[in-house]
Design an enzyme around this catalytic site. Structure first.
Site, PDB file in Angstrom:
ATOM      1  N   LYS A   7       0.858  -1.189   0.000  1.00  0.00           N
ATOM      2  CA  LYS A   7       0.000   0.000   0.000  1.00  0.00           C
ATOM      3  C   LYS A   7       0.890   1.232   0.000  1.00  0.00           C
ATOM      4  CE  LYS A   7      -3.091   2.737   3.036  1.00  0.00           C
ATOM      5  NZ  LYS A   7      -3.941   2.758   4.243  1.00  0.00           N
ATOM      6  N   ASP A  33      -2.644  10.353   3.318  1.00  0.00           N
ATOM      7  CA  ASP A  33      -4.030   9.930   3.525  1.00  0.00           C
ATOM      8  C   ASP A  33      -4.768  10.956   4.375  1.00  0.00           C
ATOM      9  OD1 ASP A  33      -6.417   8.640   3.865  1.00  0.00           O
ATOM     10  OD2 ASP A  33      -5.631   7.074   5.203  1.00  0.00           O
ATOM     11  N   LYS A  37     -10.212  13.002   7.771  1.00  0.00           N
ATOM     12  CA  LYS A  37      -9.725  12.667   9.109  1.00  0.00           C
ATOM     13  C   LYS A  37      -9.719  13.922   9.986  1.00  0.00           C
ATOM     14  CE  LYS A  37      -6.491   8.930   7.884  1.00  0.00           C
ATOM     15  NZ  LYS A  37      -7.154   7.875   8.646  1.00  0.00           N
ATOM     16  N   ASP A  91       1.734   6.709   5.295  1.00  0.00           N
ATOM     17  CA  ASP A  91       0.745   5.708   4.899  1.00  0.00           C
ATOM     18  C   ASP A  91       1.174   4.929   3.655  1.00  0.00           C
ATOM     19  OD1 ASP A  91      -1.601   4.422   5.578  1.00  0.00           O
ATOM     20  OD2 ASP A  91      -2.889   5.754   4.403  1.00  0.00           O
ATOM     21  N   ASP A 102     -12.087   7.007   3.617  1.00  0.00           N
ATOM     22  CA  ASP A 102     -10.874   6.832   4.426  1.00  0.00           C
ATOM     23  C   ASP A 102     -10.451   5.366   4.508  1.00  0.00           C
ATOM     24  OD1 ASP A 102      -8.737   7.575   5.959  1.00  0.00           O
ATOM     25  OD2 ASP A 102      -9.885   7.875   7.809  1.00  0.00           O
ATOM     26  N   GLU A 119      -9.267   3.606   2.243  1.00  0.00           N
ATOM     27  CA  GLU A 119      -8.774   3.674   0.862  1.00  0.00           C
ATOM     28  C   GLU A 119      -7.678   2.649   0.558  1.00  0.00           C
ATOM     29  OE1 GLU A 119      -7.542   5.348   3.259  1.00  0.00           O
ATOM     30  OE2 GLU A 119      -5.406   5.087   2.910  1.00  0.00           O
ATOM     31  N   ARG A 157      -7.388  -0.508   1.195  1.00  0.00           N
ATOM     32  CA  ARG A 157      -7.896  -1.763   0.640  1.00  0.00           C
ATOM     33  C   ARG A 157      -8.323  -1.589  -0.817  1.00  0.00           C
ATOM     34  NH1 ARG A 157     -12.249  -1.988   5.374  1.00  0.00           N
ATOM     35  NH2 ARG A 157     -10.553  -0.781   6.306  1.00  0.00           N
TER      36      ARG A 157
END
Ligand code: BES
Ligand code: MN
Ligand code: ZN
Length: 495
Positions: A261, A266, A273, A284, A343, A345, A347
């Site tokens: 990933k 993010d 967030k 991230d 959020d 995201e 996956r």
């Protein structure tokens, strides 16, 4: 920091350290030193009640009769229980002390610490490896650092087995380089490390013999990667899919695959967030950074394996063009996804990266790494990464190499009841399953894109960044996972 290996001698400038096992603080080279000091070393050992327990250090400044500015005795615990971690920690602890004392040059006598299981050459190399890992700094954005930063310039590791140590460190030093690459990528702020910049840094592995391909948005669109592309849609920066291949084995040998990933930042997207701590989301992309550092290590040490690294690199931003909660996207697999929360995201990025990887490479297995859920820290803290898998053999191997390298994983449950939680009213699935078992439903989501390939998912949200500082890591980006997966390859898939 320059690391060299040499035979044992006491006449060295700078600081001098001796690594000793418990109960043997005054044998071997330490006995010579004690004699030179007219018994002062023995008195110091007694006065400080130093026995050589793992993690203990005795520091003596200007020891009588000895040229070295400082003498350190560093304990690694009982000989019979000697571990590579204890040796690495000794090397790391030493460098920490040297930095604090502003000792630029040092020598360490490694001869006192080896065992039936860890020979003198390997032990010395592990001390050097720990020292190297501790020496890492990320201070490129500090403008006032030059003179006074206490950096250790050179460390001579002394052992009779210096030739064997040098050889062993030849490999470990390359693994350290891979770890440093991972740390650099995680530490780098997102204004500098855009997806395109990340891809550029991955492309630099070409010089090690890695084949690197970079797909842009147009190519991903052709492949039908609507899930990954939806995440990057709100960013002005172009999303990238980077494919790295190291071919160190026969062409007929199926590769092992690692998928990361790579969310360069993010924000949460439209499901924004809260501000507190959001700056941490520059990390991230820790999964993608680990895959890149791993490929660096495998190629640099010319591992006899075919390995593939695939990273989905995007930025998750809120914007007039960003994807909305409720949007339905179609993944490369053909499966549709209702985006409940923008959020969740990671996956979505991995869905297409995993599908692409198994579809193109038919690997022996896939391991993905992702800073995927905050919930994994609720479950496991920052000590263990979460392990989710459809394969018992791969899981056992990962648990074992994790213990050996001190990068521990803990297997979490999966199953149909959890899978059901991500069924959607409007599409084939939704991208969140609610608060309960948040890390597990995230893994169930990923499993829908692995198509029966032996697969393991490592949720590294707690271990890749802002994890506890240790003797061998003081960096915010820890570089977690490079050692784990390098050893997985060495122990089970090379040769
Ligand atoms: N990148 C985060 C997970 C994360 C949180 C990593 C803290 C490191 C530190 C991920 O994209 C995320 O936002 N996950 C959500 C999922 C939720 C919306 C279902 C989370 O964990 O809250
Ligand atoms: Mn998120
Ligand atoms: Zn994320």
């Amino acid at each position: 920091m320059n690391i060299s290996f040499a035979d044992v001698s006491l006449a060295k400038a700078g600081a001098l350290a001796l690594v000793v096992t418990e109960g043997n603080a005054l044998s071997g080279a330490a006995a010579d030193l004690d004699r030179k000091s007219g018994g002062a070393l023995k008195r110091a050992v007694k006065a400080a009640d130093f026995t050589g327990k793992a993690g203990s250090v005795l520091e003596i400044v200007a020891l009588h009769g000895v040229a070295a500015s400082r003498v350190y005795l560093i304990g690694v615990g009982k000989t019979g229980e000697l571990s590579i971690s204890a040796l690495e920690n000794a090397g790391g602890e030493l460098v920490g002390r040297l930095q604090k004392a502003k000792e630029a040059t040092a020598a360490v006598i490694a001869d006192g610490a080896h065992s039936a299981k860890i020979d003198a050459g390997e032990a010395a190399a592990r001390i050097a490896f720990g020292a190297k890992l501790r020496s890492y700094r990320f201070d490129k954005y500090k403008t006032k650092k030059k003179d006074d930063n206490g950096a250790v310039k050179s460390l001579a590791v002394m052992t009779k087995a210096f030739a064997a140590a040098r050889k062993s460190y030849g490999t470990l030093g390359k693994i350290a380089d891979g770890i440093f690459l991972t740390r650099d990528l995680v530490n780098e702020p997102a204004n500098i490390l855009s997806p395109v910049e990340f891809a550029k840094r991955a492309r630099a592995l070409t010089k090690l013999g890695v084949k690197v391909e970079v797909l842009g948005e147009a190519q991903m669109k052709k492949l039908g990667m609507g899930s990954l592309l939806g995440v990057g849609q709100g960013s002005v920066r172009e999303s990238q899919l980077v494919i790295m291949r190291w071919n160190g084995a026969k062409a007929t040998e199926k590769p092992v695959a690692f998928v990361g990933k790579g969310v360069c930042f993010d924000t949460g997207g439209i499901s924004l967030k809260p501000p507190a701590g959001m700056e941490d989301m520059k990390g991230d992309m820790g999964g993608a950074a680990c895959v890149t550092g791993l490929l660096h290590a495998l190629a640099a040490r010319k591992a006899k394996v075919n390995a593939v690294g695939v990273i989905g690199v995007v930025e998750n931003m809120p914007d007039g063009n960003a994807q909305r909660p409720g949007d339905i996207v179609t993944s490369m697999s053909g499966q549709t996804i209702e985006v409940i929360n923008t959020d969740a995201e990671g996956r979505l990025v991995l869905a297409d990266a995993l599908w692409y990887t198994q579809n193109r490479f038919k690997p022996k297995f896939m391991v993905d790494l992702a800073t995927l859920t905050g919930a994994i820290m609720i479950a496991l803290g920052k000590e263990y990464a979460g392990l989710f898998s459809n394969d018992d053999k791969l899981s056992t191997q990962l648990a074992e190499v994790g213990e050996a390298e001190g990068e521990k994983v803990w297997r979490m449950p999966m199953g149909p009841a959890f899978d059901k939680m991500i069924d959607s009213r409007f599409a084939d699935m939704k991208n969140t399953g609610g608060r309960d078992g948040g890390s597990i439903t995230a893994a169930q989501f990923l499993q829908r894109f692995v198509n029966n390939t032996p697969w393991a998912h490592l949720d590294i949200a707690g271990t890749a960044m802002a994890s506890p500082q240790t003797a061998t890591n003081q960096s915010w980006g820890s570089g977690w996972g490079v050692r784990l997966l390098n050893r997985l390859v060495t122990d089970y898939y090379e040769g």
